[in-house]
Design a protein around this motif. Structure first.
Motif, PDB file in Angstrom:
ATOM      1  N   HIS A  20     -16.279 -20.501  16.806  1.00 59.60           N
ATOM      2  CA  HIS A  20     -14.987 -20.641  17.467  1.00 59.60           C
ATOM      3  C   HIS A  20     -14.739 -22.072  17.939  1.00 59.60           C
ATOM      4  N   PRO A  21     -15.645 -22.691  18.704  1.00 55.08           N
ATOM      5  CA  PRO A  21     -15.352 -24.057  19.170  1.00 55.08           C
ATOM      6  C   PRO A  21     -15.659 -25.089  18.086  1.00 55.08           C
ATOM      7  N   HIS A  22     -15.059 -26.271  18.249  1.00 55.38           N
ATOM      8  CA  HIS A  22     -15.419 -27.446  17.454  1.00 55.38           C
ATOM      9  C   HIS A  22     -15.064 -28.684  18.265  1.00 55.38           C
ATOM     10  N   TRP A  23     -16.019 -29.617  18.399  1.00 55.56           N
ATOM     11  CA  TRP A  23     -15.822 -30.798  19.241  1.00 55.56           C
ATOM     12  C   TRP A  23     -15.903 -32.140  18.516  1.00 55.56           C
ATOM     13  N   PRO A  24     -16.840 -32.366  17.605  1.00 52.57           N
ATOM     14  CA  PRO A  24     -17.039 -33.728  17.096  1.00 52.57           C
ATOM     15  C   PRO A  24     -15.918 -34.195  16.176  1.00 52.57           C
ATOM     16  N   SER A  25     -15.674 -35.508  16.196  1.00 51.52           N
ATOM     17  CA  SER A  25     -14.696 -36.127  15.305  1.00 51.52           C
ATOM     18  C   SER A  25     -15.394 -36.598  14.033  1.00 51.52           C
ATOM     19  N   PRO A  26     -14.697 -36.575  12.899  1.00 45.65           N
ATOM     20  CA  PRO A  26     -15.309 -37.059  11.656  1.00 45.65           C
ATOM     21  C   PRO A  26     -15.313 -38.581  11.593  1.00 45.65           C
ATOM     22  N   VAL A  27     -16.230 -39.125  10.790  1.00 47.50           N
ATOM     23  CA  VAL A  27     -16.241 -40.548  10.458  1.00 47.50           C
ATOM     24  C   VAL A  27     -16.445 -40.653   8.950  1.00 47.50           C
ATOM     25  N   ILE A  28     -16.015 -41.784   8.367  1.00 44.03           N
ATOM     26  CA  ILE A  28     -16.022 -41.917   6.917  1.00 44.03           C
ATOM     27  C   ILE A  28     -16.618 -43.259   6.523  1.00 44.03           C
ATOM     28  N   ALA A  29     -17.609 -43.225   5.601  1.00 42.38           N
ATOM     29  CA  ALA A  29     -18.174 -44.421   4.977  1.00 42.38           C
ATOM     30  C   ALA A  29     -17.734 -44.422   3.523  1.00 42.38           C
ATOM     31  N   ASN A  30     -16.815 -45.327   3.184  1.00 41.15           N
ATOM     32  CA  ASN A  30     -16.306 -45.401   1.828  1.00 41.15           C
ATOM     33  C   ASN A  30     -15.682 -44.059   1.427  1.00 41.15           C
ATOM     34  N   ASN A  31     -16.335 -43.263   0.548  1.00 39.11           N
ATOM     35  CA  ASN A  31     -15.797 -41.950   0.165  1.00 39.11           C
ATOM     36  C   ASN A  31     -16.563 -40.784   0.783  1.00 39.11           C
TER      37      ASN A  31
END
Length: 429
Positions: A339-350
């Motif tokens: 149900h919960p979700h907290w972390p933000s995504p990060v992106i390296a290239n693709n």
């Protein structure tokens, strides 16, 4: 013509050198972005041009206490810096505070003890700026962990510190935006913009400061802290009393401000809006033509290649929206539904990296739209995902991943867990 041939060959060769030098310059420039703040930059896009980790191994792990959703890692030179919520969330204990960790070995260089849970950190000019539940903004020497100056505010300071030139900007629990001189700790400007806390929500395009407040206020201030515009999110039109607040930092891209928000249950549209950063006008509300339902969005988003990415609640999916109009494009499964979700995504290239509440840490190729690998870091003794796949409110191992990762120039990922371990993940050698 024969006599011109050597000259032409030399010219072509010289052009090739110039082109190579230019491309190298561009590559180095993109790769030289320092991960000195939450999601790598003040725009909070979460994107950097770095090597991708495709064959992961855990280089080291170090116990420093719970890393919550505000405990982002930052990197400078040979060290990683991060705040800790200690042994217990929202309670004072001996592990609360700011940590400096040697990134080659995972050895703790120093620990600055805070009175209760530490929150966001940022780096500038060999100093760490850190907020905490004890109401302090502290300036700490990155070299030895000694306090240089501090100021205290009423209530908890949840804000991610925002450094612009010689100022550090935070929002406090009473809705005040503060601009502080980074050298002296003197408050340059206080502006009461709203009546609620800033839970991480600060970003900047270099000219202006953008702030989001728990009550739903979104505001733009100039670099001197003067209010340019402010709006109250139009959440009540669609969601009535189910609007709970904004916890995310707004993300700046082009002329838009991307703002996720929180609500209590399912709806048929994603909880993401876009505002015009010049005047605060609503540009679009995210829409979904698939017929699926969407929950709240506590995290910030990441942006790459014309798309918005974030982890969805009440599910196990990574969501992708069109940046231009907010229309949902796809959802991709990863981990176990929670149900919960907290972390933000990060992106390296693709390669997009995202932790989940089930304790999994995922790498997703945004070019091929494929989940490449998954490590279970919710239990430091076992990196294999548990077989139980049913939806849970909480991770029974208490090893959820709340924190947003950082990515080093060599591609190494640093991410903390709710169990209390900080991990360095790299490509297998």
């Amino acid at each position: 013509m024969k006599n011109m041939l050597p000259t032409l060959i030399k010219l072509v060769f010289r052009i090739k050198i110039y082109v190579f030098s230019f491309l190298t310059f561009i590559s180095v420039s993109c790769n030289s972005v320092k991960w000195h703040t939450f999601q790598a930059n003040n725009q909070r896009t979460g994107f950097v041009d770095r090597p991708e980790v495709r064959t992961p191994e855990i280089k080291w792990k170090t116990y420093i206490g719970i890393q919550g959703y505000l405990n982002n890692t930052i990197i400078n030179s040979g060290d990683v810096y991060v705040g800790s919520s200690g042994n217990t969330h929202n309670q004072p204990d001996s592990l609360d505070g700011i940590y400096s960790i040697k990134k080659s070995t995972g050895k703790i260089n120093w620990h600055f003890k805070t009175l209760t849970d530490a929150n966001g950190v940022a780096f500038s000019k060999n100093k760490i700026y850190a907020t905490s539940d004890d109401g302090y903004l502290r300036c700490i020497s990155a070299g030895d962990g000694k306090e240089i100056w501090s100021i205290q505010r009423e209530g908890e300071l949840y804000s991610q510190p925002l450094v612009i030139n010689n100022s550090v900007i935070i929002g406090d629990a009473t809705g005040v935006i503060l601009i502080i001189d980074i050298n002296s700790g003197k408050i340059i400007k206080e502006n009461k913009v709203a009546s609620s806390n800033v839970r991480g929500g600060l970003s900047s395009d270099g000219e202006n400061i953008y702030a989001t407040f728990v009550e739903g206020v979104i505001a733009c201030l100039d670099k001197n802290g003067n209010l340019k515009w402010k709006v109250k999110g139009e959440f009540n039109d669609q969601f009535g009393e189910d609007f709970y607040g904004i916890y995310a930092s707004p993300t700046i891209y082009d002329n838009n401000l991307i703002v996720p928000f929180i609500r209590s249950t399912y709806y048929d549209t994603p909880a993401v809006y876009a505002y015009n950063k010049t005047n605060g006008e609503l540009v679009w509300r995210a829409t979904d033509n698939s017929g699926d339902t969407s929950g709240n969005v506590r995290s910030s988003v990441a942006i790459a290649n014309g798309y918005i990415y974030y982890g969805s609640t009440y599910s196990n999916t990574l969501t992708r929206l069109n940046l231009a109009d907010g229309i949902l494009v796809n959802e991709y499964p990863m981990g176990k539904p929670t149900h919960p979700h907290w972390p933000s995504p990060v992106i390296a290239n693709n390669m997009l990296y995202l932790g989940r509440h089930d304790g999994s840490f995922n790498a997703f190729d945004i070019k091929s739209n494929t989940l490449i690998w998954q490590l279970f870091i919710g239990d430091h003794n076992n990196t294999k995902q548990p077989k139980n796949k049913h939806t849970d409110w909480w991770n029974p191992q208490n090893g959820s991943v709340y924190a947003t990762p950082s990515i080093d120039v060599d591609g190494t990922i640093y991410v903390g867990s709710g169990e209390g371990w900080l991990f360095a993940i790299r490509n297998k050698e």
